[in-house]
Write a protein that holds these residues in place. Structure first.
Motif, PDB file in Angstrom:
ATOM      1  N   ARG A 249     -50.135  -6.862 -14.060  1.00  0.00           N
ATOM      2  CA  ARG A 249     -49.042  -6.671 -15.009  1.00  0.00           C
ATOM      3  C   ARG A 249     -48.939  -7.871 -15.954  1.00  0.00           C
ATOM      4  NH1 ARG A 249     -45.762  -2.544 -14.378  1.00  0.00           N
ATOM      5  NH2 ARG A 249     -44.107  -3.516 -15.604  1.00  0.00           N
ATOM      6  N   VAL A 250     -48.819  -7.572 -17.227  1.00  0.00           N
ATOM      7  CA  VAL A 250     -48.724  -8.629 -18.240  1.00  0.00           C
ATOM      8  C   VAL A 250     -47.472  -8.401 -19.068  1.00  0.00           C
ATOM      9  CG1 VAL A 250     -49.787  -9.570 -20.322  1.00  0.00           C
ATOM     10  CG2 VAL A 250     -51.214  -8.995 -18.369  1.00  0.00           C
ATOM     11  N   SER A 251     -46.715  -9.461 -19.325  1.00  0.00           N
ATOM     12  CA  SER A 251     -45.532  -9.377 -20.184  1.00  0.00           C
ATOM     13  C   SER A 251     -45.892  -9.836 -21.592  1.00  0.00           C
ATOM     14  CB  SER A 251     -44.406 -10.259 -19.639  1.00  0.00           C
ATOM     15  OG  SER A 251     -43.991  -9.787 -18.380  1.00  0.00           O
ATOM     16  N   LEU A 252     -45.569  -9.002 -22.596  1.00  0.00           N
ATOM     17  CA  LEU A 252     -45.860  -9.315 -23.993  1.00  0.00           C
ATOM     18  C   LEU A 252     -44.594  -9.165 -24.817  1.00  0.00           C
ATOM     19  CD1 LEU A 252     -47.901  -9.916 -26.312  1.00  0.00           C
ATOM     20  CD2 LEU A 252     -48.225  -7.421 -26.479  1.00  0.00           C
ATOM     21  N   ALA A 253     -44.152 -10.268 -25.440  1.00  0.00           N
ATOM     22  CA  ALA A 253     -42.985 -10.233 -26.324  1.00  0.00           C
ATOM     23  C   ALA A 253     -43.464 -10.094 -27.761  1.00  0.00           C
ATOM     24  CB  ALA A 253     -42.174 -11.518 -26.172  1.00  0.00           C
ATOM     25  N   VAL A 254     -42.872  -9.145 -28.492  1.00  0.00           N
ATOM     26  CA  VAL A 254     -43.212  -8.908 -29.903  1.00  0.00           C
ATOM     27  C   VAL A 254     -42.053  -9.417 -30.753  1.00  0.00           C
ATOM     28  CG1 VAL A 254     -43.840  -7.192 -31.638  1.00  0.00           C
ATOM     29  CG2 VAL A 254     -44.531  -6.856 -29.240  1.00  0.00           C
ATOM     30  N   VAL A 255     -42.315 -10.450 -31.557  1.00  0.00           N
ATOM     31  CA  VAL A 255     -41.297 -10.995 -32.452  1.00  0.00           C
ATOM     32  C   VAL A 255     -41.601 -10.548 -33.874  1.00  0.00           C
ATOM     33  CG1 VAL A 255     -40.439 -13.124 -33.518  1.00  0.00           C
ATOM     34  CG2 VAL A 255     -40.648 -12.966 -31.036  1.00  0.00           C
ATOM     35  N   GLY A 256     -40.590  -9.976 -34.526  1.00  0.00           N
ATOM     36  CA  GLY A 256     -40.771  -9.526 -35.904  1.00  0.00           C
ATOM     37  C   GLY A 256     -39.825  -8.386 -36.209  1.00  0.00           C
ATOM     38  N   GLY A 257     -39.365  -8.325 -37.447  1.00  0.00           N
ATOM     39  CA  GLY A 257     -38.412  -7.307 -37.847  1.00  0.00           C
ATOM     40  C   GLY A 257     -39.065  -6.148 -38.572  1.00  0.00           C
ATOM     41  N   GLY A 258     -38.289  -5.111 -38.760  1.00  0.00           N
ATOM     42  CA  GLY A 258     -38.744  -3.926 -39.471  1.00  0.00           C
ATOM     43  C   GLY A 258     -37.610  -2.932 -39.599  1.00  0.00           C
ATOM     44  N   THR A 259     -37.865  -1.820 -40.263  1.00  0.00           N
ATOM     45  CA  THR A 259     -36.866  -0.773 -40.406  1.00  0.00           C
ATOM     46  C   THR A 259     -36.713  -0.041 -39.076  1.00  0.00           C
ATOM     47  OG1 THR A 259     -38.479   0.902 -41.045  1.00  0.00           O
ATOM     48  CG2 THR A 259     -37.547  -0.458 -42.825  1.00  0.00           C
ATOM     49  N   ALA A 261     -37.224   3.010 -38.545  1.00  0.00           N
ATOM     50  CA  ALA A 261     -38.376   3.909 -38.419  1.00  0.00           C
ATOM     51  C   ALA A 261     -39.606   3.153 -37.928  1.00  0.00           C
ATOM     52  CB  ALA A 261     -38.668   4.579 -39.760  1.00  0.00           C
ATOM     53  N   GLU A 262     -39.812   1.935 -38.465  1.00  0.00           N
ATOM     54  CA  GLU A 262     -40.973   1.134 -38.042  1.00  0.00           C
ATOM     55  C   GLU A 262     -40.835   0.707 -36.590  1.00  0.00           C
ATOM     56  OE1 GLU A 262     -41.644  -0.580 -42.580  1.00  0.00           O
ATOM     57  OE2 GLU A 262     -40.520  -1.753 -41.107  1.00  0.00           O
ATOM     58  N   LEU A 263     -39.622   0.343 -36.201  1.00  0.00           N
ATOM     59  CA  LEU A 263     -39.379  -0.036 -34.805  1.00  0.00           C
ATOM     60  C   LEU A 263     -39.628   1.157 -33.881  1.00  0.00           C
ATOM     61  CD1 LEU A 263     -38.463  -2.139 -32.739  1.00  0.00           C
ATOM     62  CD2 LEU A 263     -36.090  -1.463 -33.206  1.00  0.00           C
ATOM     63  N   ALA A 264     -39.217   2.338 -34.317  1.00  0.00           N
ATOM     64  CA  ALA A 264     -39.438   3.547 -33.517  1.00  0.00           C
ATOM     65  C   ALA A 264     -40.931   3.829 -33.344  1.00  0.00           C
ATOM     66  CB  ALA A 264     -38.746   4.735 -34.177  1.00  0.00           C
ATOM     67  N   GLN A 265     -41.703   3.636 -34.410  1.00  0.00           N
ATOM     68  CA  GLN A 265     -43.163   3.825 -34.322  1.00  0.00           C
ATOM     69  C   GLN A 265     -43.770   2.859 -33.303  1.00  0.00           C
ATOM     70  OE1 GLN A 265     -44.368   3.179 -38.395  1.00  0.00           O
ATOM     71  NE2 GLN A 265     -44.361   5.359 -38.875  1.00  0.00           N
ATOM     72  N   CYS A 266     -43.320   1.616 -33.328  1.00  0.00           N
ATOM     73  CA  CYS A 266     -43.836   0.606 -32.393  1.00  0.00           C
ATOM     74  C   CYS A 266     -43.432   0.936 -30.955  1.00  0.00           C
ATOM     75  CB  CYS A 266     -43.344  -0.783 -32.791  1.00  0.00           C
ATOM     76  SG  CYS A 266     -44.017  -1.371 -34.365  1.00  0.00           S
ATOM     77  N   HIS A 267     -42.195   1.377 -30.776  1.00  0.00           N
ATOM     78  CA  HIS A 267     -41.738   1.780 -29.440  1.00  0.00           C
ATOM     79  C   HIS A 267     -42.577   2.937 -28.904  1.00  0.00           C
ATOM     80  CE1 HIS A 267     -38.405  -0.727 -28.284  1.00  0.00           C
ATOM     81  NE2 HIS A 267     -37.796  -0.570 -29.458  1.00  0.00           N
ATOM     82  N   ASP A 268     -42.908   3.882 -29.789  1.00  0.00           N
ATOM     83  CA  ASP A 268     -43.730   5.024 -29.374  1.00  0.00           C
ATOM     84  C   ASP A 268     -45.101   4.561 -28.891  1.00  0.00           C
ATOM     85  OD1 ASP A 268     -41.808   6.889 -29.841  1.00  0.00           O
ATOM     86  OD2 ASP A 268     -42.568   7.506 -31.807  1.00  0.00           O
ATOM     87  N   GLY A 280     -37.250  -8.512 -31.889  1.00  0.00           N
ATOM     88  CA  GLY A 280     -36.639  -8.527 -33.217  1.00  0.00           C
ATOM     89  C   GLY A 280     -37.043  -9.732 -34.044  1.00  0.00           C
ATOM     90  N   PRO A 281     -36.488  -9.860 -35.250  1.00  0.00           N
ATOM     91  CA  PRO A 281     -36.854 -10.980 -36.135  1.00  0.00           C
ATOM     92  C   PRO A 281     -36.170 -12.272 -35.722  1.00  0.00           C
ATOM     93  CG  PRO A 281     -35.195  -9.614 -37.187  1.00  0.00           C
ATOM     94  CD  PRO A 281     -35.528  -8.939 -35.879  1.00  0.00           C
ATOM     95  N   LEU A 282     -36.821 -13.402 -36.052  1.00  0.00           N
ATOM     96  CA  LEU A 282     -36.245 -14.721 -35.814  1.00  0.00           C
ATOM     97  C   LEU A 282     -36.405 -15.559 -37.075  1.00  0.00           C
ATOM     98  CD1 LEU A 282     -37.712 -15.579 -32.269  1.00  0.00           C
ATOM     99  CD2 LEU A 282     -35.345 -14.927 -32.783  1.00  0.00           C
ATOM    100  N   ASP A 283     -35.487 -16.499 -37.305  1.00  0.00           N
ATOM    101  CA  ASP A 283     -35.679 -17.413 -38.429  1.00  0.00           C
ATOM    102  C   ASP A 283     -36.769 -18.427 -38.071  1.00  0.00           C
ATOM    103  OD1 ASP A 283     -34.556 -19.593 -36.964  1.00  0.00           O
ATOM    104  OD2 ASP A 283     -32.539 -18.959 -37.542  1.00  0.00           O
TER     105      ASP A 283
END
Length: 399
Positions: A249-259, A261-268, A280-283
């Motif tokens: 098992r590997v844990s992968l964190a995805v940092v970055g924002g989007g609409t 719809a884009e987040l839904a595509q990534c979740h799929d 989500g996005p970070l400064d």
């Protein structure tokens, strides 16, 4: 004849990657290079933007008026010089023809004021064509930068333009590739240069060197979600899937924002894998802090000219996995904390993920050693300013 009344050499840049009033949200890399070297040069910019009215419409207009295809340009002043929009068909149709006409337009505009000491085109295969033409008309030298993704793609797709581009490449007083692999790709098709060449990394504001921290929580990837295909989220998910099939098992964190719809595509794409979390996005400052708490950065992009996130990660003490033959390839050969993978091979990505986890302490120890070397300082803004200044001075000295 040059106007020598200005104290610093006047350098005029032509760039399609410069934030301007026509298109505000462009990469800041070229602007950063100019700001970093503003003490030594008087920089002015033609920031170019192409709009496409469609090739059929352009040809019909040309035929109706019994005229050769003529470039239309609109322009407006902005803080760094002139922002302009030129009309040319997409898909590379009449590519060189329209860019040579753009060079004519630039030369006419420049000839009404002080003649610069140097012109710079910020891509061989686009701006380079226009700048070589303008420089010949003005009888001044020119330099070019090479941006791997665009330049390699156009050279590959347009063998019919290679003769013209070879003349642009070898005629430049100085060439500045951002990466070693980009220079190699161009020289393979256009021949090795005999005039000066300077490989200069892209600058970032996240260049403070911070020692690695052990025992990171997850693997990390950072990108804007709109570009999840180019950044190869699918390949990373497939790698996690293959590891899970082996019981790993590997844990992968995805940092970055989007609409949404884009987040839904990534979740799929990541459906069914609890270890893949979208944070989500970070400064900017928070990104560096997040990097410090991770095990390693993984971003096996399918196409990448440079990828500032890789050098930003190394400065923040984070080992990296990058796509071989692109991105920062050639800068870290033989260094264990920078792992090159075939971006189209999920098994290779999975093996690299395993290394980042299993060898975290050793990779970070080796990275700490490297951070104390001149090779690491090469990626800081003062060093980049020095390298880029040297490239411009070399071109100026060619007169």
């Amino acid at each position: 004849m040059h106007d020598n009344s200005h104290r610093k050499p006047l350098v005029v840049h032509v760039s399609g990657d410069f934030p301007d009033p026509i298109k505000k949200f462009k990469t800041p890399v070229i602007r950063s290079l100019l700001e970093l070297t503003a003490d030594n040069f008087d920089h002015q910019v033609f920031s170019i933007n192409r709009s496409s009215p469609g090739v059929v419409r352009m040809l019909q207009s040309s035929w109706l008026h019994r005229k050769a295809l003529k470039l239309e340009v609109t322009s407006e002043p902005f803080d760094y010089g002139t922002a302009l929009e030129y009309k040319a068909p997409g898909r590379g149709i009449f590519h060189a023809t329209m860019l040579r006409q753009l060079g004519d337009w630039i030369a006419r505009r420049i000839s009404g004021g002080p003649i610069p000491d140097l012109l710079v085109g910020h891509k061989l295969t686009i701006e380079g064509i226009a700048v070589a033409r303008a420089a010949a008309l003005l009888n001044i030298p020119y330099a070019i930068t090479i941006q791997g993704n665009t330049d390699a793609r156009i050279l590959e797709m347009r063998p019919d333009l290679r003769k013209d581009l070879k003349a642009v490449f070898h005629g430049a007083a100085a060439v500045v590739p951002f990466t070693p692999w980009a220079l190699a790709a161009v020289e393979e098709l256009l021949g090795q240069r005999t005039k000066p060449t300077f490989v200069v990394p892209c600058p970032t504001d996240m260049d403070q060197i911070v020692a690695p921290q052990n025992d990171g929580d997850t693997l990390l990837t950072v990108f804007n979600l709109w570009n999840h295909r180019g950044k190869n989220l699918h390949g990373m998910v497939e790698a996690v899937k293959r590891l899970e099939k082996t019981g790993r098992r590997v844990s992968l964190a995805v940092v970055g924002g989007g609409t949404p719809a884009e987040l839904a595509q990534c979740h799929d794409l990541a459906k069914g894998f609890n270890g893949i979390v979208f944070e989500g996005p970070l400064d900017r400052s928070s990104v560096q802090k997040r990097m410090r708490s991770a095990k390693g950065l993984i971003l096996p992009s399918l196409r990448e000219s440079f990828g500032l996130v890789f050098t930003e990660a190394l400065m923040a003490g984070l080992p990296i996995v990058y796509p071989s033959g692109t991105a920062v390839d050639g800068y870290f050969d033989g260094l264990p904390f920078a792992i090159a993978v075939d971006a189209r091979d999920p098994d290779a990505i999975a093996r690299a993920m395993t290394r980042l986890v299993d060898e975290e302490a050793e990779l970070k120890r080796r990275l700490l050693d490297w951070q104390g070397t001149p090779d690491a300082r090469r990626f800081t803004r003062p060093a980049i300013a020095k390298q880029y200044s040297a490239a411009l001075l070399s071109a100026l000295d060619s007169q």
